[in-house]
Design a protein around this motif. Structure first.
Motif, PDB file in Angstrom:
ATOM      1  N   PHE A 199    -117.190  11.924  25.472  1.00 46.26           N
ATOM      2  CA  PHE A 199    -116.719  12.310  24.233  1.00 46.26           C
ATOM      3  C   PHE A 199    -117.785  12.818  23.208  1.00 46.26           C
ATOM      4  O   PHE A 199    -117.128  13.414  22.301  1.00 46.26           O
ATOM      5  N   ARG A 200    -118.723  12.684  23.281  1.00 49.21           N
ATOM      6  CA  ARG A 200    -119.861  13.289  22.794  1.00 49.21           C
ATOM      7  C   ARG A 200    -119.808  14.929  22.774  1.00 49.21           C
ATOM      8  O   ARG A 200    -119.799  15.630  21.916  1.00 49.21           O
ATOM      9  N   PHE A 201    -119.637  15.284  24.027  1.00 52.16           N
ATOM     10  CA  PHE A 201    -119.360  16.722  24.437  1.00 52.16           C
ATOM     11  C   PHE A 201    -117.840  16.916  23.786  1.00 52.16           C
ATOM     12  O   PHE A 201    -117.884  18.201  23.084  1.00 52.16           O
ATOM     13  N   LEU A 202    -116.934  16.208  23.871  1.00 49.93           N
ATOM     14  CA  LEU A 202    -115.717  16.629  23.260  1.00 49.93           C
ATOM     15  C   LEU A 202    -115.591  16.960  21.777  1.00 49.93           C
ATOM     16  O   LEU A 202    -115.017  17.573  21.072  1.00 49.93           O
ATOM     17  N   VAL A 203    -116.648  16.044  20.961  1.00 54.54           N
ATOM     18  CA  VAL A 203    -116.842  16.115  19.646  1.00 54.54           C
ATOM     19  C   VAL A 203    -117.396  17.452  19.330  1.00 54.54           C
ATOM     20  O   VAL A 203    -117.038  18.023  18.281  1.00 54.54           O
ATOM     21  N   LYS A 204    -118.301  17.768  20.251  1.00 52.55           N
ATOM     22  CA  LYS A 204    -118.854  19.216  19.716  1.00 52.55           C
ATOM     23  C   LYS A 204    -117.970  20.602  19.799  1.00 52.55           C
ATOM     24  O   LYS A 204    -118.070  21.324  19.393  1.00 52.55           O
ATOM     25  N   VAL A 205    -117.105  20.256  21.161  1.00 46.04           N
ATOM     26  CA  VAL A 205    -116.437  21.523  21.706  1.00 46.04           C
ATOM     27  C   VAL A 205    -115.144  21.493  21.131  1.00 46.04           C
ATOM     28  O   VAL A 205    -114.191  22.623  21.053  1.00 46.04           O
ATOM     29  N   ALA A 206    -114.474  20.256  20.692  1.00 47.84           N
ATOM     30  CA  ALA A 206    -113.010  20.120  20.282  1.00 47.84           C
ATOM     31  C   ALA A 206    -112.655  19.191  19.323  1.00 47.84           C
ATOM     32  O   ALA A 206    -111.803  18.415  19.148  1.00 47.84           O
ATOM     33  N   ALA A 207    -113.569  19.300  18.336  1.00 45.54           N
ATOM     34  CA  ALA A 207    -113.644  18.374  16.987  1.00 45.54           C
ATOM     35  C   ALA A 207    -112.163  18.426  16.298  1.00 45.54           C
ATOM     36  O   ALA A 207    -111.648  17.669  16.024  1.00 45.54           O
ATOM     37  N   PRO A 208    -111.627  19.720  15.968  1.00 47.29           N
ATOM     38  CA  PRO A 208    -110.231  19.947  15.379  1.00 47.29           C
ATOM     39  C   PRO A 208    -109.341  19.193  16.187  1.00 47.29           C
ATOM     40  O   PRO A 208    -108.491  18.372  15.532  1.00 47.29           O
ATOM     41  N   GLU A 209    -109.255  19.339  17.431  1.00 45.26           N
ATOM     42  CA  GLU A 209    -108.241  18.648  18.238  1.00 45.26           C
ATOM     43  C   GLU A 209    -108.242  17.261  18.127  1.00 45.26           C
ATOM     44  O   GLU A 209    -107.407  16.235  18.007  1.00 45.26           O
ATOM     45  N   LEU A 210    -109.486  16.515  18.180  1.00 45.84           N
ATOM     46  CA  LEU A 210    -109.635  15.162  18.123  1.00 45.84           C
ATOM     47  C   LEU A 210    -109.451  14.555  16.810  1.00 45.84           C
ATOM     48  O   LEU A 210    -108.976  13.466  16.708  1.00 45.84           O
ATOM     49  N   ALA A 211    -109.881  15.345  15.705  1.00 46.42           N
ATOM     50  CA  ALA A 211    -109.452  15.050  14.506  1.00 46.42           C
ATOM     51  C   ALA A 211    -107.880  15.010  14.186  1.00 46.42           C
ATOM     52  O   ALA A 211    -107.502  14.108  13.477  1.00 46.42           O
ATOM     53  N   ARG A 212    -107.496  15.916  14.675  1.00 45.29           N
ATOM     54  CA  ARG A 212    -105.724  16.007  14.499  1.00 45.29           C
ATOM     55  C   ARG A 212    -105.305  14.813  15.379  1.00 45.29           C
ATOM     56  O   ARG A 212    -104.237  14.130  14.775  1.00 45.29           O
ATOM     57  N   ARG A 213    -105.681  14.238  16.294  1.00 48.39           N
ATOM     58  CA  ARG A 213    -105.353  12.974  16.958  1.00 48.39           C
ATOM     59  C   ARG A 213    -105.933  11.612  16.256  1.00 48.39           C
ATOM     60  O   ARG A 213    -105.323  10.720  16.770  1.00 48.39           O
ATOM     61  N   GLY A 214    -106.600  11.914  15.311  1.00 47.92           N
ATOM     62  CA  GLY A 214    -107.203  10.767  14.653  1.00 47.92           C
ATOM     63  C   GLY A 214    -108.269   9.996  15.393  1.00 47.92           C
ATOM     64  O   GLY A 214    -108.478   8.776  15.053  1.00 47.92           O
ATOM     65  N   LEU A 215    -108.847  10.593  16.245  1.00 47.29           N
ATOM     66  CA  LEU A 215    -109.750   9.905  16.979  1.00 47.29           C
ATOM     67  C   LEU A 215    -111.311  10.080  16.373  1.00 47.29           C
ATOM     68  O   LEU A 215    -112.143   9.192  16.525  1.00 47.29           O
ATOM     69  N   ILE A 216    -111.461  11.091  15.556  1.00 45.41           N
ATOM     70  CA  ILE A 216    -112.621  11.209  14.679  1.00 45.41           C
ATOM     71  C   ILE A 216    -112.184  11.400  13.222  1.00 45.41           C
ATOM     72  O   ILE A 216    -111.001  11.996  12.960  1.00 45.41           O
TER      73      ILE A 216
END
Length: 226
Positions: A199-216
């Motif tokens: 998830f640290r890696f995903l935050v770096k490469v897919a932050a917009p998608e994670l934000a859209r899903r409410g994960l960050i």
């Protein structure tokens, strides 16, 4: 998890298959809906499935003479919610049974119920509990991934105990759980750490998608691109 061919009576195989089928069908619909509504999520869906396949294919010898596996289903449950993992986990287990001889076709329903249904739902419950309590994302990921692993093996132990309740169900459950416990507990903790790194890696490469899903949150999204 990965109960081999011939380890369960036919009636148990049928019963677990029937119990798992509604979750898998609902999961297939959830995957189609997700892919149609958010086409940009297809890559992340594929990554969640691949992560589960690779992690759960790692076969580690147990100190009790059996073997243990990570599961990897907690990540997909966090990203897409448990119904999606019921379908993705079924596909993973089917390919592993056919290509790697992990598990079996007659025991597919039982393996799906433990790894693709019970594990993801437990992971998501823990994730929501941590996040609703304003806990940090990494703590939620660690606990969710570890719990998904442990619950999978607890359910597998119950499935085997129901099939072989000699001399009694509780005694059989303790016996089968003990076979897994010494190896599975540290393995679950390691899986939690792997999940944090993922998830640290995903935050770096897919932050917009994670934000859209409410994960960050927005601050984390901006920090990822800083």
């Amino acid at each position: 998890m990965h109960i081999a061919e011939g380890f369960l009576p036919v009636a148990h195989c049928v019963a677990w298959g029937i119990a798992s089928a509604p979750f898998v069908i609902h999961g297939a619909r959830a995957v189609i809906q997700e892919s149609t509504k958010n086409p940009e999520s297809k890559l992340l869906l594929a990554a969640a499935g691949a992560f589960t396949f690779v992690l759960s294919a790692i076969k580690l010898p147990s100190v009790t003479g059996s073997s243990s596996h990570p599961t990897g289903t907690g990540a997909g449950a966090i990203l897409f919610k448990p119904p999606v993992m019921a379908f993705l986990g079924t596909v993973v287990l089917l390919f592993q049974a056919l290509l790697l001889a992990h598990g079996g076709l007659t025991t597919l329903g039982a393996n799906v119920f433990s790894m693709a249904i019970a594990g993801p739902w437990a992971a998501y419950a823990v994730w929501r509990l941590v996040r609703v309590g304003k806990g940090p994302m990494e703590l939620g990921v660690f606990l969710a991934m570890a719990v998904a692993d442990l619950v999978t093996y607890c359910v597998t132990s119950l499935q085997l105990a129901l099939a072989y309740p000699d001399p009694d169900l509780l005694g059989a459950l303790a016996k089968f759980a003990g076979v897994f416990a010494l190896t599975q507990i540290p393995l679950a903790l390691m899986e939690g750490l792997v999940g944090v790194l993922l998830f640290r890696f995903l935050v770096k490469v897919a932050a917009p998608e994670l934000a859209r899903r409410g994960l960050i949150n927005t601050a984390q999204k901006e920090a990822a691109h800083a």
